[in-house]
Scaffold this motif. Structure first.
Motif, short mmCIF file in Angstrom:
data_model
loop_
_atom_site.label_atom_id
_atom_site.label_comp_id
_atom_site.label_asym_id
_atom_site.label_seq_id
_atom_site.Cartn_x
_atom_site.Cartn_y
_atom_site.Cartn_z
N ARG A 265 0.83 -1.21 0.00
CA ARG A 265 0.00 0.00 0.00
C ARG A 265 0.87 1.26 0.00
NH1 ARG A 265 -3.34 -3.21 3.83
NH2 ARG A 265 -5.11 -3.99 2.63
N VAL A 266 1.99 1.22 0.73
CA VAL A 266 2.91 2.37 0.71
C VAL A 266 3.48 2.56 -0.69
CG1 VAL A 266 5.13 3.22 1.57
CG2 VAL A 266 3.49 2.20 3.16
N ASN A 267 3.85 1.47 -1.33
CA ASN A 267 4.39 1.56 -2.69
C ASN A 267 3.35 2.08 -3.67
OD1 ASN A 267 6.84 0.60 -1.83
ND2 ASN A 267 6.47 -1.52 -2.44
N LEU A 268 2.10 1.66 -3.51
CA LEU A 268 1.05 2.14 -4.40
C LEU A 268 0.87 3.65 -4.28
CD1 LEU A 268 -1.87 -0.46 -4.39
CD2 LEU A 268 -0.18 0.00 -6.15
N ALA A 269 1.02 4.16 -3.07
CA ALA A 269 0.90 5.61 -2.88
C ALA A 269 1.98 6.34 -3.68
CB ALA A 269 1.00 5.95 -1.40
N ARG A 270 3.20 5.76 -3.70
CA ARG A 270 4.27 6.36 -4.51
C ARG A 270 3.97 6.24 -6.00
NH1 ARG A 270 8.21 3.88 -1.05
NH2 ARG A 270 8.71 2.39 -2.68
N LEU A 271 3.38 5.11 -6.38
CA LEU A 271 3.12 4.88 -7.80
C LEU A 271 2.05 5.79 -8.35
CD1 LEU A 271 3.25 0.98 -7.95
CD2 LEU A 271 4.74 2.56 -9.16
N ALA A 272 1.21 6.33 -7.48
CA ALA A 272 0.14 7.21 -7.96
C ALA A 272 0.70 8.40 -8.73
CB ALA A 272 -0.70 7.69 -6.77
N LEU B 181 10.80 -0.45 -11.95
CA LEU B 181 10.33 -1.26 -10.83
C LEU B 181 11.22 -1.05 -9.61
CD1 LEU B 181 9.47 -4.69 -12.55
CD2 LEU B 181 7.92 -2.80 -12.01
N TRP B 182 12.53 -1.08 -9.82
CA TRP B 182 13.48 -0.91 -8.71
C TRP B 182 13.31 0.44 -8.04
CZ3 TRP B 182 16.86 -3.09 -5.49
CH2 TRP B 182 17.80 -2.26 -4.86
N ASP B 183 13.22 1.49 -8.84
CA ASP B 183 13.11 2.84 -8.28
C ASP B 183 11.82 3.03 -7.50
OD1 ASP B 183 15.54 3.45 -9.44
OD2 ASP B 183 14.68 4.52 -11.15
N LYS B 184 10.76 2.30 -7.88
CA LYS B 184 9.47 2.45 -7.21
C LYS B 184 9.27 1.41 -6.10
CE LYS B 184 8.68 5.75 -9.96
NZ LYS B 184 8.92 7.13 -9.47
N GLY B 185 10.22 0.51 -5.94
CA GLY B 185 10.15 -0.44 -4.84
C GLY B 185 9.16 -1.57 -5.02
#
Length: 247
Positions: free
Chosen positions: A14-21, A53-57
């Motif tokens: 969920r934390v990663n999804l927030a960054r991906l937004a 992918l790596w940069d976004k975790g």
């Protein structure tokens, strides 16, 4: 749920999804200076995507056909990550190709120190941490990971690469569970055959690399596998393709 990893992995997802937004699609990146290879256009596309992918975790599945250079693309990513200050990468491969990984590392990323683990911790002189202390890349086998998963769990890996990832396609197997248990922030599966017999094999790879995407195997089986494999709802296949395309 039985492995005790779902809650923690879902929270991270969920934390990663927030960054991906706010993320942009993959953009071109320069191959790292330490890479001794001339990447072809499609391999550079692969590096761009892996770097995204790596940069976004988040992890993913690199499912190119045989002979298209999955190893060199992955080594390019590792070299880029290590040059940026990342720690050790763990490569898990069948015993028959572990030595080949060391040779490929020496050929394409000679500045990185690759160590091949060839025995269980019980048979080795010194603990696993001592064996790999100076390594940038640690190559081990699926068998050794399964037998010594507690030891591997003690090392703070920056990323884990599962080569010939069809070895973990059965989510009931001890090998799959060992790969799932390792608390590694970035997991990449590389295989020419992400699915051989049924959709649950694909779910097994996704549950390791992007555990928040389809958390429940039972729901995945009911909502995707059965309708798609029975050809009862072609719209479900289109939906599944859209969901997994980014990874």
């Amino acid at each position: 749920l039985e492995l005790g990893v779902v809650d923690e992995q879902l929270a991270r997802w969920r934390v990663n999804l927030a960054r991906l937004a706010a993320a942009r699609p993959p953009v071109p990146v320069e191959p790292p200076a330490g890479l001794k290879a001339d990447l072809r256009d499609y391999q550079r596309d692969g590096l761009d995507w892996l770097s995204f992918l790596w940069d976004k975790g988040i992890g993913g599945v690199l499912a190119d056909d045989m002979g298209l250079g999955k190893t060199v693309q992955t080594l390019a990513l590792i070299a880029r990550a290590v040059s940026g200050g990342a720690g050790k990468f763990l490569v898990v491969a069948p015993t028959s190709v572990a030595r080949n990984w060391a040779a490929e590392c020496a050929k394409f990323t000679p500045d990185l120190n690759a160590v091949v683990v060839t025995s269980t911790v019980a048979k080795a002189a010194g603990g696993l941490a001592d064996q790999v202390a100076a390594a940038d890349i640690v190559v081990t086998s699926y068998t050794l990971l399964r037998m010594d998963v507690a030891e591997y769990s003690q090392i703070p890996w920056a990323g884990m690469i599962l080569d010939e990832a069809q070895f973990v396609k059965n989510h009931h197997s001890k090998t799959h569970q060992a790969a799932r248990l390792l608390d590694v922030p970035f997991k990449l599966a590389i295989t020419g055959t992400p699915m051989e017999n049924n959709l649950m094999e694909l779910w097994s790879l996704l549950s390791i690399t992007v555990p928040g995407l389809f958390p429940s195997p039972k729901i995945f089986e009911r909502y995707f596998r059965k309708p798609i494999e029975s050809d009862g709802e072609p719209g479900r296949l289109a939906l599944l393709r859209r969901r997994i395309k980014p990874v």
